[in-house]
Design a protein around this motif. Structure first.
Motif, PDB file in Angstrom:
ATOM      1  N   ASP A   4       0.860  -1.196   0.263  1.00  0.00           N
ATOM      2  CA  ASP A   4       0.072   0.034  -0.057  1.00  0.00           C
ATOM      3  C   ASP A   4       0.978   1.184   0.025  1.00  0.00           C
ATOM      4  O   ASP A   4       0.587   2.082  -0.735  1.00  0.00           O
ATOM      5  CB  ASP A   4      -0.819   0.167   1.106  1.00  0.00           C
ATOM      6  CG  ASP A   4      -2.060  -0.835   1.198  1.00  0.00           C
ATOM      7  OD1 ASP A   4      -2.297  -1.429  -0.017  1.00  0.00           O
ATOM      8  OD2 ASP A   4      -2.693  -1.518   2.082  1.00  0.00           O
ATOM      9  N   GLU A   5       1.983   1.089   0.664  1.00  0.00           N
ATOM     10  CA  GLU A   5       2.651   2.356   0.716  1.00  0.00           C
ATOM     11  C   GLU A   5       3.585   2.588  -0.643  1.00  0.00           C
ATOM     12  O   GLU A   5       3.888   3.753  -1.007  1.00  0.00           O
ATOM     13  CB  GLU A   5       3.718   2.311   2.047  1.00  0.00           C
ATOM     14  CG  GLU A   5       3.151   2.390   3.400  1.00  0.00           C
ATOM     15  CD  GLU A   5       4.012   1.839   4.507  1.00  0.00           C
ATOM     16  OE1 GLU A   5       5.034   1.015   4.278  1.00  0.00           O
ATOM     17  OE2 GLU A   5       3.816   2.160   5.788  1.00  0.00           O
ATOM     18  N   GLN A   8       2.236   1.694  -3.435  1.00  0.00           N
ATOM     19  CA  GLN A   8       1.501   2.471  -4.486  1.00  0.00           C
ATOM     20  C   GLN A   8       1.202   3.921  -3.906  1.00  0.00           C
ATOM     21  O   GLN A   8       1.071   4.788  -5.119  1.00  0.00           O
ATOM     22  CB  GLN A   8       0.006   1.960  -4.021  1.00  0.00           C
ATOM     23  CG  GLN A   8      -0.210   0.539  -4.407  1.00  0.00           C
ATOM     24  CD  GLN A   8      -0.015   0.504  -6.231  1.00  0.00           C
ATOM     25  OE1 GLN A   8      -0.472   1.413  -6.816  1.00  0.00           O
ATOM     26  NE2 GLN A   8       0.617  -0.332  -6.556  1.00  0.00           N
ATOM     27  N   LYS A   9       1.362   4.610  -2.716  1.00  0.00           N
ATOM     28  CA  LYS A   9       1.522   5.831  -2.610  1.00  0.00           C
ATOM     29  C   LYS A   9       2.694   6.345  -3.294  1.00  0.00           C
ATOM     30  O   LYS A   9       2.709   7.721  -3.768  1.00  0.00           O
ATOM     31  CB  LYS A   9       1.367   6.016  -1.196  1.00  0.00           C
ATOM     32  CG  LYS A   9       0.091   5.768  -0.441  1.00  0.00           C
ATOM     33  CD  LYS A   9       0.335   6.048   1.136  1.00  0.00           C
ATOM     34  CE  LYS A   9      -0.823   5.546   1.892  1.00  0.00           C
ATOM     35  NZ  LYS A   9      -0.835   5.921   3.361  1.00  0.00           N
ATOM     36  N   VAL A  10       3.901   5.918  -3.199  1.00  0.00           N
ATOM     37  CA  VAL A  10       5.083   6.256  -3.639  1.00  0.00           C
ATOM     38  C   VAL A  10       4.829   6.591  -5.367  1.00  0.00           C
ATOM     39  O   VAL A  10       5.174   7.515  -5.912  1.00  0.00           O
ATOM     40  CB  VAL A  10       6.445   5.399  -3.461  1.00  0.00           C
ATOM     41  CG1 VAL A  10       7.545   5.624  -4.169  1.00  0.00           C
ATOM     42  CG2 VAL A  10       6.591   5.250  -1.990  1.00  0.00           C
ATOM     43  N   GLY A  15       2.134   6.875  -6.838  1.00  0.00           N
ATOM     44  CA  GLY A  15       1.148   7.881  -7.176  1.00  0.00           C
ATOM     45  C   GLY A  15       2.047   9.327  -7.103  1.00  0.00           C
ATOM     46  O   GLY A  15       1.524  10.124  -7.879  1.00  0.00           O
ATOM     47  N   VAL A  16       2.825   9.580  -5.964  1.00  0.00           N
ATOM     48  CA  VAL A  16       3.376  10.670  -5.921  1.00  0.00           C
ATOM     49  C   VAL A  16       4.405  11.037  -7.155  1.00  0.00           C
ATOM     50  O   VAL A  16       4.384  12.165  -7.728  1.00  0.00           O
ATOM     51  CB  VAL A  16       4.457  10.595  -4.749  1.00  0.00           C
ATOM     52  CG1 VAL A  16       5.431  11.960  -4.599  1.00  0.00           C
ATOM     53  CG2 VAL A  16       3.588  10.827  -3.675  1.00  0.00           C
ATOM     54  N   GLN A  62       2.233  11.822  -9.988  1.00  0.00           N
ATOM     55  CA  GLN A  62       1.777  13.470 -10.224  1.00  0.00           C
ATOM     56  C   GLN A  62       2.848  14.251 -10.897  1.00  0.00           C
ATOM     57  O   GLN A  62       2.489  15.189 -11.567  1.00  0.00           O
ATOM     58  CB  GLN A  62       1.510  13.666  -8.900  1.00  0.00           C
ATOM     59  CG  GLN A  62       0.051  13.167  -8.278  1.00  0.00           C
ATOM     60  CD  GLN A  62      -0.231  13.684  -6.863  1.00  0.00           C
ATOM     61  OE1 GLN A  62       0.544  14.422  -6.182  1.00  0.00           O
ATOM     62  NE2 GLN A  62      -1.199  12.998  -6.341  1.00  0.00           N
ATOM     63  N   THR A  80       2.198   3.621 -13.790  1.00  0.00           N
ATOM     64  CA  THR A  80       2.257   2.951 -12.324  1.00  0.00           C
ATOM     65  C   THR A  80       1.830   1.618 -12.410  1.00  0.00           C
ATOM     66  O   THR A  80       2.318   0.634 -11.646  1.00  0.00           O
ATOM     67  CB  THR A  80       1.185   3.807 -11.481  1.00  0.00           C
ATOM     68  OG1 THR A  80       0.075   3.663 -12.049  1.00  0.00           O
ATOM     69  CG2 THR A  80       1.703   5.194 -11.132  1.00  0.00           C
ATOM     70  N   ARG A 110       8.618  14.887  -1.144  1.00  0.00           N
ATOM     71  CA  ARG A 110       7.399  14.520  -0.566  1.00  0.00           C
ATOM     72  C   ARG A 110       7.712  13.080  -0.536  1.00  0.00           C
ATOM     73  O   ARG A 110       7.339  12.501   0.470  1.00  0.00           O
ATOM     74  CB  ARG A 110       6.355  14.424  -2.049  1.00  0.00           C
ATOM     75  CG  ARG A 110       5.823  15.942  -2.067  1.00  0.00           C
ATOM     76  CD  ARG A 110       4.732  15.858  -3.227  1.00  0.00           C
ATOM     77  NE  ARG A 110       3.516  15.209  -2.862  1.00  0.00           N
ATOM     78  CZ  ARG A 110       2.811  14.929  -3.465  1.00  0.00           C
ATOM     79  NH1 ARG A 110       2.453  15.479  -4.830  1.00  0.00           N
ATOM     80  NH2 ARG A 110       1.499  13.992  -3.105  1.00  0.00           N
ATOM     81  N   LEU A 141       7.303  10.989   2.917  1.00  0.00           N
ATOM     82  CA  LEU A 141       6.212   9.519   2.943  1.00  0.00           C
ATOM     83  C   LEU A 141       7.292   8.317   3.432  1.00  0.00           C
ATOM     84  O   LEU A 141       6.475   7.881   4.130  1.00  0.00           O
ATOM     85  CB  LEU A 141       5.967   9.475   1.404  1.00  0.00           C
ATOM     86  CG  LEU A 141       4.723   8.289   1.247  1.00  0.00           C
ATOM     87  CD1 LEU A 141       4.274   9.057  -0.158  1.00  0.00           C
ATOM     88  CD2 LEU A 141       5.281   7.165   1.155  1.00  0.00           C
TER      89      LEU A 141
END
Length: 363
Positions: free
Chosen positions: A274-275, A277-279, A281-282, A285, A292, A311, A315
């Motif tokens: 999950d983390e 996936q956040k990476v 996403g950043v 962006q 991704t 960021r 994170l």
């Protein structure tokens, strides 16, 4: 990465060149933006609640005649006044029936409230819950202070109550019972001829209420459509403001070093799915071309801009600190379980020793 690089769970936050006064100004502006966002969320919740509770109209948007809320309120007040006048005329017509019934030779026992005391009717109020008589009805029909009848059905109900009370309290076959029964039959006969007028009025009112409800709904929908547009513009303004703040903060911060880039990259290996996936996403962006969902994803730290690197840095830092806390809690729980097990073993050993001593034969 072939080169051996020391990996640390702690990713330093870095130092800022921002002076204290500038930090306070930025902090204050961030708080203002947060309050702004909270306000937008409240407005958005109201819009979502509205659209989640209304039924979808079968009419096409082009056929809708949308008016403002104030216009709807004015039209509702006008419609209510017209309906009240129609009902007043209907009750005036009902007055003819009322006079015919009250002038009947059998009406005299019901003209005034029952004189309970003089007649010695001690149990009257135990039997009759709601006394009623013709004089009370007449006063209600002629009231000018707004306390009178609002609907002809209210008069009808009170008229029936007069006769039902008399038939309930007096024995069947008595004079008052017979007079009440006779008048009730005559009243119902006249009401049957009058009822179509009442039903027609009810039908008109029902249609008007539907029309009023539809106009009110369309007015609210138009209002919420405008609110939605305004929200969209405000959200864009919030994004612009956040971008300005981000540029100010990034402009005051030092550049991420090569060592920090390597540590951030190696820390990715310790993150949960999950983390990660956040990476991704950043990174996406910052670079819309970044894939991704590709089978093999490569993050080139050296080509990322400074805002994205910062960021990712925070994170990763937050993720590793969270993981460290979870591991500490788990370790403490395991230690507590182990201590409990040891205590249990010692207690069992003491119990067994005591049991053997109890069973030892006396010499």
């Amino acid at each position: 990465m072939a080169e051996s690089v020391p990996v640390s769970d702690h990713i330093p936050a870095g130092e800022s060149k921002t002076v204290p006064v500038e930090v306070e100004n930025i902090k204050k502006r961030v708080e203002e933006v947060v309050q702004w966002v909270d306000s937008l969320e409240h407005k958005l919740a109201q819009v979502e609640e509205f659209y989640s509770t209304i039924a979808v109209s079968n009419s096409s948007p082009s056929s809708r005649h949308v008016v403002g809320i104030r216009k709807v309120q004015q039209e509702a007040a006008r419609r209510e006044a017209v309906a009240a006048k129609r009902m007043h005329d209907l009750m005036r017509q009902f007055g003819t029936i009322f006079r015919q019934i009250t002038q009947h030779k059998c009406a005299w026992p019901f003209m005034h409230p029952v004189d309970v005391e003089s007649l010695g009717l001690d149990d009257y109020y135990e039997v009759i819950d709601e006394p009623m008589d013709f004089s009370t009805i007449k006063n209600q029909m002629e009231a000018k202070d707004g306390t009178g009848y609002k609907h002809v059905m209210q008069i009808y109900a009170d008229m029936r109550l007069v006769f039902e009370n008399a038939m309930k309290y007096n024995e069947e076959g008595s004079d008052v019972y017979s007079m009440a029964k006779t008048l009730l039959a005559k009243f119902e006969e006249k009401w049957t001829h009058f009822l179509p007028k009442v039903q027609e009025e009810e039908k008109i009112r029902e249609e008007e209420e539907k029309q009023a409800a539809m106009e009110a709904l369309l007015a609210k929908e138009a209002s919420h459509t405008k609110t939605t547009r305004d929200l969209s513009n405000e959200i864009c303004n919030v994004n612009d403001e956040l971008e300005k703040l981000r540029q100010v903060v990034v402009g005051r911060c030092r550049k991420i070093t090569s060592e920090e880039k390597r540590n951030i990259g190696l820390a990715f290996l310790k993150l949960s799915p999950d983390e990660l996936q956040k990476v991704l996403g950043v990174v996406a962006q910052a670079d819309p071309r970044f894939q991704t969902k590709a089978e093999v994803v490569t993050i080139e730290m050296d080509v990322l801009d400074e805002p994205t690197l910062w960021r990712l840095k925070f994170l990763v830092k937050d993720a590793l600190e969270k993981k460290k806390k979870e591991e500490t809690i788990k370790t403490e729980e395991c230690r507590g379980t182990k201590q409990n097990n040891e205590v249990s073993k010692k207690r069992n050993a003491v119990n067994k020793l005591a049991e053997r001593r109890t069973k030892r034969p006396c010499l």
